[in-house]
Design a protein around this motif. Structure first.
Motif, short mmCIF file in Angstrom:
data_model
loop_
_atom_site.label_atom_id
_atom_site.label_comp_id
_atom_site.label_asym_id
_atom_site.label_seq_id
_atom_site.Cartn_x
_atom_site.Cartn_y
_atom_site.Cartn_z
N TRP B 286 -9.54 -3.80 11.52
CA TRP B 286 -9.71 -2.77 10.33
C TRP B 286 -9.01 -1.43 10.17
CZ3 TRP B 286 -13.94 1.43 10.02
CH2 TRP B 286 -14.16 1.81 8.72
N ASN B 287 -8.68 -0.93 11.19
CA ASN B 287 -7.96 0.40 11.53
C ASN B 287 -6.61 0.15 11.02
OD1 ASN B 287 -10.29 0.73 14.03
ND2 ASN B 287 -10.17 2.10 12.43
N LEU B 288 -5.99 -1.05 11.91
CA LEU B 288 -4.53 -1.26 11.53
C LEU B 288 -4.39 -1.83 10.30
CD1 LEU B 288 -4.05 -3.28 15.04
CD2 LEU B 288 -3.75 -0.58 14.50
N ASP B 289 -5.22 -2.61 9.65
CA ASP B 289 -5.05 -2.97 8.30
C ASP B 289 -5.08 -1.84 7.18
OD1 ASP B 289 -7.40 -4.71 5.94
OD2 ASP B 289 -5.03 -4.42 6.01
N ASN B 290 -5.83 -0.70 7.28
CA ASN B 290 -5.71 0.36 6.78
C ASN B 290 -4.41 1.44 6.92
OD1 ASN B 290 -8.25 0.57 4.98
ND2 ASN B 290 -9.03 0.04 6.68
N LEU B 291 -4.21 1.52 8.12
CA LEU B 291 -2.99 2.06 8.63
C LEU B 291 -1.78 1.62 7.78
CD1 LEU B 291 -2.73 4.69 10.12
CD2 LEU B 291 -2.37 3.13 12.12
N SER B 292 -1.64 0.32 7.94
CA SER B 292 -0.40 -0.42 7.25
C SER B 292 -0.53 -0.52 5.79
CB SER B 292 -0.49 -2.03 7.64
OG SER B 292 -1.60 -2.68 7.50
N LYS B 293 -1.59 -0.22 5.22
CA LYS B 293 -1.59 -0.03 3.77
C LYS B 293 -1.05 1.21 3.36
CE LYS B 293 -5.89 -2.88 2.61
NZ LYS B 293 -7.28 -2.48 2.41
N VAL B 294 -1.23 2.43 4.28
CA VAL B 294 -0.55 3.73 4.04
C VAL B 294 0.84 3.40 4.29
CG1 VAL B 294 -0.46 5.99 4.95
CG2 VAL B 294 -2.58 4.83 4.83
N VAL B 295 1.31 2.81 5.31
CA VAL B 295 2.67 2.33 5.46
C VAL B 295 3.41 1.82 4.10
CG1 VAL B 295 4.41 1.04 6.70
CG2 VAL B 295 2.44 2.23 7.86
N LEU B 296 2.71 0.71 3.74
CA LEU B 296 3.22 0.15 2.18
C LEU B 296 3.32 0.88 1.19
CD1 LEU B 296 3.92 -2.53 1.03
CD2 LEU B 296 1.50 -2.95 0.74
N LEU B 297 2.42 1.77 0.99
CA LEU B 297 2.25 2.84 -0.17
C LEU B 297 3.58 3.72 -0.11
CD1 LEU B 297 0.81 4.41 -2.56
CD2 LEU B 297 -0.24 5.62 -0.82
N THR B 298 3.65 4.14 1.15
CA THR B 298 4.57 5.35 1.45
C THR B 298 6.11 4.60 1.23
OG1 THR B 298 4.23 5.22 3.77
CG2 THR B 298 3.55 7.08 2.52
N SER B 299 6.24 3.32 1.74
CA SER B 299 7.43 2.63 1.51
C SER B 299 7.76 2.39 0.15
CB SER B 299 7.40 1.27 2.18
OG SER B 299 8.11 0.35 1.75
N LEU B 300 6.77 2.35 -0.80
CA LEU B 300 6.97 2.10 -2.24
C LEU B 300 7.51 3.39 -2.81
CD1 LEU B 300 3.91 -0.28 -3.21
CD2 LEU B 300 6.26 -0.80 -3.26
N VAL B 301 6.70 4.58 -2.37
CA VAL B 301 7.22 5.76 -3.01
C VAL B 301 8.87 5.97 -2.45
CG1 VAL B 301 7.08 8.26 -2.67
CG2 VAL B 301 4.97 6.59 -2.68
N VAL B 302 9.13 5.88 -1.24
CA VAL B 302 10.32 6.22 -0.59
C VAL B 302 11.19 5.11 -1.55
CG1 VAL B 302 11.93 5.44 1.12
CG2 VAL B 302 9.75 6.83 1.61
N THR B 303 11.00 3.81 -1.88
CA THR B 303 11.73 2.83 -2.70
C THR B 303 11.97 3.36 -4.03
OG1 THR B 303 10.84 1.18 -1.63
CG2 THR B 303 11.93 0.64 -3.63
N TYR B 304 10.91 4.06 -4.59
CA TYR B 304 10.98 4.49 -5.82
C TYR B 304 11.96 6.07 -5.99
CZ TYR B 304 9.60 7.94 -9.77
OH TYR B 304 9.46 8.64 -10.76
#
Lengths: 398, 455, 174
Positions: B286-304
């Motif tokens: 559960w912890n790793l899943d939520n942490l990886s969602k933060v990684v995904l979100l910030t990846s999208l921001v960096v891509t933007y």
């Protein structure tokens, strides 16, 4: 406030009448403005109001996606319906976009005076620009419509009322919420560059798109907070907006995103100030340091940051509806002002056109916004009361 | 195998939390000390090359006239960026009352502290004559010389010092109740060590009252630091008029990138650590899943941010900026620019899949790609932009020499050595907060967790 | 010589300990303190109701620290700029836009120092003597309630604690 037990009956017909009168005023404002030989004022105000109201309606839906993505279930279904209640303005915005098409010659200076660079001239050509923006609005309307449908489905409502689980939202929402949020960022970046920044085609700032959609996002939470305060006053006293915690949560969002807005504004301003490059500074200097725009421009950081930051710093002001409602209303006016000072000075740097035409057209857009919001407000009223009853029953059981 | 907790029949208790933490802090075996020794060796190698650089001067590096800022500044920005995710997880998510944060925030905060310590070394290394470091401090002198407060480098000094102080004190304050717990069960030199650090904490009502308020306010003060510190670091570049660097989006883009690389490094550290220390029952999927969602979100921001920068260069049609960006992706070192896009934009898209987010092998691999990609990004931005900043006749593409490479390797060794020592001698998970949120911990362990696969 | 004694109640949940505190409130006993392995909201609310001590004063120290930080930054930046008034890049000698960064950082730094110092001072830390009644289990998995009573009242208070759910009640000399 009304006592418990009375059914949810607000005077919607009175609100509809007032809104209809405002729409009529708006239509008259457009016609008389054109007849009086002020087409630029008419169409620039049309653009300001379209971006403002469409942005608020869209950002509201994106707030709902934000609540799903963070699994926020602090007010049952109410905060979801609160965020979604303005969405019906979006299809109307798609139609109202044709006003920008009709008035394009008065809005975009590069139609009469194309930019010299061929590649840029191709990007800033009216058919291409207006088509891509229309398609972007249409995509956002379509995605929002689908999302609202899933958000109101039974599965989602059940999920709203299970705050003590770690389950994720229903699968369609898990797919659609991030898609809608990403499309919002991209679409409103496009609108910021196409419909605002291109009015001064030499100017460019990489943060402008992000800053603009963050501003509109904050404007939407102000509208939501203002609506919540009014609902609290008008609905039966059992409604969930009477819970201090709900007001506190809305107040915290207004406060936090106001600070975030100020951070983005400062980041943009400081880099332009420091670089001191004329093609960047003219946009800021013309608004911040020259008459007649100076006063209206400086009102923006006051209404969007100084007032919310100082007024909502403590816990008690956030929980006090009158304070939160007033600050939210001032914030809404500030966001409209921001749209105005971003757009109009590009075409009228030495003159401040703010009179009956602007007021009438804005009143018309406001009336149309309210008419579109009424069905959503009715749903919100029912949900706010039922969630309030549910939470008071749970409290009584414990 | 997970710790001695049978998930099907046993309800997790406070003592289980304590025992798991005490097991983690048991004296290290041969493998542990070999690992720490290896890290110390890397530190020694890096230290020796730094010593040589001090003795012989910066000429032993590849720094030159075109690109004066290269690997050292890249490392500085990289390590400061790593630090920010720790503060995000420990402070910002504390204010949001995010439940999944509890098991991972101490590890992230520890990472923050040592990352800032590592980052702080690099401006000093880069000085060449590090004994002049004190010139940055505003002290009274008879030469009428003062730091230029209009300079981003001075802002950096204040921002990093504030961040280091705040991170250290925030970490220490949160550690006090857990150290006190260890003091009560430890023997020998450890008991003395924990007694001093615990400062006499006993968990009385007065102490908890002040602790709760103090911790909340520290979290509230640390939160704007997440935004401000890396924004100040980004302004080291954005304040210049150099093409490729002068960009208003830098501040929020760097902050998002910092959280992106930091959360990826948290994953890189946590995944093997939870296996080796057998704390899978505390740090769950559960912890790793939520942490990886933060990684995904910030990846999208960096891509933007990349997309906006590229679009603005194209929109502006300034020939110099167009040339700079062309060099960045298609020039002599264009493979780095394209590699950056691959690692930061494409690879993290895999995290949209729930099965990837709950698979520790995939998460580990993706986090490594992200760490590499973010290091390359800073390098491309700094060294790449400066290499082509002047007249084309003066362009010189930077190639690192052994000195910079080995000092960089030494910095990783320094970070990992400190982190490993901390994990063995101080509580790497917050026992106090895990006990406070034990209900959520029990829920995350149940097999009914959505799409949960075997860890 | 004092005739008071201390009763140390050991509870397994924070609910029980909070309930015991509420019962003490009903019999108007204020001379107690609690121990817990984590900051329990229930115990905090129960104690706050008895003691009426409101919010912790730590926040006032933080506010004072923040204000001091801003003022210090203004004095430092503007003062040193006027002293060494070198014109760099055509900018004003005392340029407020960039100095906001320094003001912000020092505000945070001094605020943090205020928070830490006040936490230690107001909590009586560092302390090298154990509080009366403290048990090591209160840092692990038990909640403690230590009540100072006159010798004749101890039986009543022990009964009160056991009815609230105390696992054990021990007597100690005050």
């Amino acid at each position: 406030m009304r006592p418990i037990g009375e059914p949810v009956q607000l005077n919607w017909s009175r609100l509809t009448t007032i809104a209809t009168v405002l729409v009529v005023i708006g239509v008259l404002g457009v016609i008389l403005g054109l007849v009086a030989g002020q087409p630029q004022r008419v169409w620039l105000t049309w653009l300001v109001d379209l971006l403002f109201f469409m942005g608020i309606a869209q950002a509201g839906v994106v707030w709902s996606t934000g609540f799903y993505l963070t699994q926020g279930r602090w007010a049952g279904s109410t905060h979801y319906r609160l965020a979604e209640c303005f969405w019906r303005f979006l299809p109307l915005a798609l139609i109202l976009f044709f006003g920008v098409v009709i008035g394009r010659d008065y809005i975009f200076p590069w139609i009469a005076h194309p930019v010299t660079n061929k590649i840029k001239a191709h990007w800033l050509s009216a058919p291409f620009l207006l088509t891509r923006d229309f398609i972007a609005i249409a995509i956002m309307v379509f995605l929002s419509w689908i999302f609202i449908g899933y958000s109101r489905a039974r599965e989602a409502v059940i999920w709203h009322h299970q705050p003590d689980t770690i389950e994720m939202p229903p699968v369609p929402i898990r797919r659609l919420a991030p898609t809608l949020a990403i499309c919002y960022a991209v679409a409103y970046t496009l609108f910021a560059y196409d419909l605002i920044s291109s009015l001064s085609p030499q100017w460019h700032s990489t943060l402008f798109g992000w800053w603009y959609f963050a501003t509109i996002y904050w404007g939407a939470i102000c509208v939501m907070s203002f609506t919540a305060v009014q609902m609290r006053r008008l609905l039966p006293s059992v409604n969930i907006f009477t819970r201090p915690r709900v007001m506190h949560d809305l107040g915290k969002l207004v406060f936090a995103f106001s600070v975030f807005w100020m951070y983005l504004t400062y980041a943009q301003y400081l880099v332009i100030w420091y670089g001191d490059i004329p093609t960047e500074t003219f946009f800021i200097v013309g608004r911040c340091w020259h008459h007649p725009w100076m006063f209206l421009t400086w009102m923006v950081p006051v209404l969007l940051w100084v007032v919310p930051f100082t007024g909502l710093m403590g816990v008690l002001p956030k929980k006090t509806p009158k304070i939160l409602g007033t600050i939210a209303l001032l914030g809404i006016i500030g966001v409209w002002d921001l749209n105005y000072i971003l757009i109009v000075p590009s075409l009228s740097p030495d003159k401040l056109p703010l009179g009956w035409i602007e007021l009438c057209i804005t009143a018309g857009f406001l009336g149309a916004f309210i008419i579109c919001a009424i069905p959503g407000l009715k749903v919100l009223a029912e949900v706010a009361v039922s969630d309030g009853l549910e939470t008071s029953n749970e409290a009584a059981q414990h | 195998m997970a710790a001695a907790v049978d998930q099907r029949n046993h309800q997790l208790t406070y003592i289980d939390v304590d025992r798991t933490a005490q097991r983690v802090m048991a004296p290290g075996g041969l493998k542990y000390w070999l690992w720490v020794g290896f890290c110390a060796f890397l530190v020694a190698v890096g230290g020796s090359y730094w010593t040589r650089q001090i003795y012989e001067g910066l000429g032993v590096t590849g720094l030159g006239q075109a690109a004066m800022w290269t690997v050292y500044i890249t490392n500085f920005v990289f390590w400061v960026g790593i630090a920010h995710s720790g503060t995000l997880i420990s402070a910002i998510l504390y204010l949001f009352r995010t439940r999944w944060r509890t098991a991972v925030y101490r590890c992230a905060e520890t990472m923050t502290l040592f990352a800032v310590l590592t980052a702080g070394l690099f401006p000093i290394i880069h000085l060449g004559r590090p004994w002049f470091f004190y010139w940055l401090c505003p002290y009274p002198n008879e030469r009428y010389l003062q730091p230029d407060f209009r300079s981003p480098l001075t802002w950096d000094f204040f921002a990093i010092s504030t961040y280091l102080t705040t991170s250290a004190l925030f970490l220490f304050m949160g550690l006090i109740p857990d150290i006190a717990n260890q003091r009560d069960v430890a023997v020998g030199w450890r008991k003395k060590f924990y007694t001093i650090l615990a400062c006499g904490w006993q968990g009385s009502d007065v102490q908890w009252r002040n602790f709760s308020m103090g911790y909340l306010l520290l979290a509230g003060l640390a939160t704007p630091l997440v935004l401000s510190v890396h924004s100040v670091v980004s302004w080291d570049f954005a304040m210049m008029q150099t093409p490729g660097m002068h960009s208003t989006i830098f501040a929020p883009y760097f902050v998002a990138g910092a959280i992106f690389s930091g959360c990826a490094l948290v994953l890189t550290l946590l995944i093997p650590m939870r296996k080796m220390l057998q704390i899978e029952d505390l740090v769950t999927i559960w912890n790793l899943d939520n942490l990886s969602k933060v990684v995904l979100l910030t990846s999208l921001v960096v891509t933007y941010s990349y997309a906006t920068e590229i679009f603005m260069v194209w929109y502006g049609q300034d020939p110099i900026e167009l040339a700079t960006f062309h060099q960045r992706f298609f020039g002599a070192q264009g493979y780095l620019g394209l590699g950056m896009l691959f690692c930061n934009c494409l690879v993290p898209l895999l995290l949209f899949s729930p099965s990837v987010r709950t698979n520790t092998v995939w998460l580990f691999v993706i986090s490594i790609f992200v760490n590499i990609g973010m290091w390359i990004e800073r390098f491309v931005l700094i060294a790449g932009s400066l290499s082509t900043a002047t007249m084309p006749s003066q362009w010189k593409f930077y190639v690192p020499r052994a000195t910079e490479v080995l000092i960089t390797v030494g910095s990783f060794g320094w970070f990992l050595m400190n982190f490993s020592l901390f994990a063995k001698f101080l509580p790497i998970v917050s026992m106090t907060e895990l006990k406070e949120g034990i209900g959520w911990l029990r829920k995350s362990q149940r097999n009914s967790y959505p799409y949960r696969k075997a860890a | 010589m004092s005739s008071d004694i201390e009763l140390v109640g050991v509870f397994t949940t924070d609910d029980q300990c909070a309930h015991a505190v509420e019962q003490l409130h009903h019999v108007r006993i204020l001379g107690f303190h609690t121990f817990a392995p984590f900051p329990s909201e229930k115990i905090a609310e129960a104690v706050d109701e008895v003691r009426e001590w409101g919010k912790s004063p730590v926040r006032k120290w933080v506010l004072a620290g923040g204000i001091t930080g801003v003022i210090t930054a203004i004095v430092l930046t503007v003062g040193t700029s006027w002293e060494w008034n070198l014109n760099t890049g055509g900018r004003p000698i005392a340029s407020i836009a960039p100095y906001i960064v320094i003001m912000f950082e020092l505000m945070i730094l001094f605020g943090v120092m205020g928070a830490i110092n006040s936490f230690f001072i107001l909590s009586g830390l560092p302390s090298f003597e154990l509080a009366p009644g403290y048990r090591t289990r209160f840092g692990a998995d038990r909640f403690g309630l230590v009540v100072r009573v006159a010798e004749g009242d101890d039986a009543k208070i022990e009964t009160l604690m056991r009815e609230a759910g105390a696992e054990d009640v021990v007597r100690e000399a005050a």
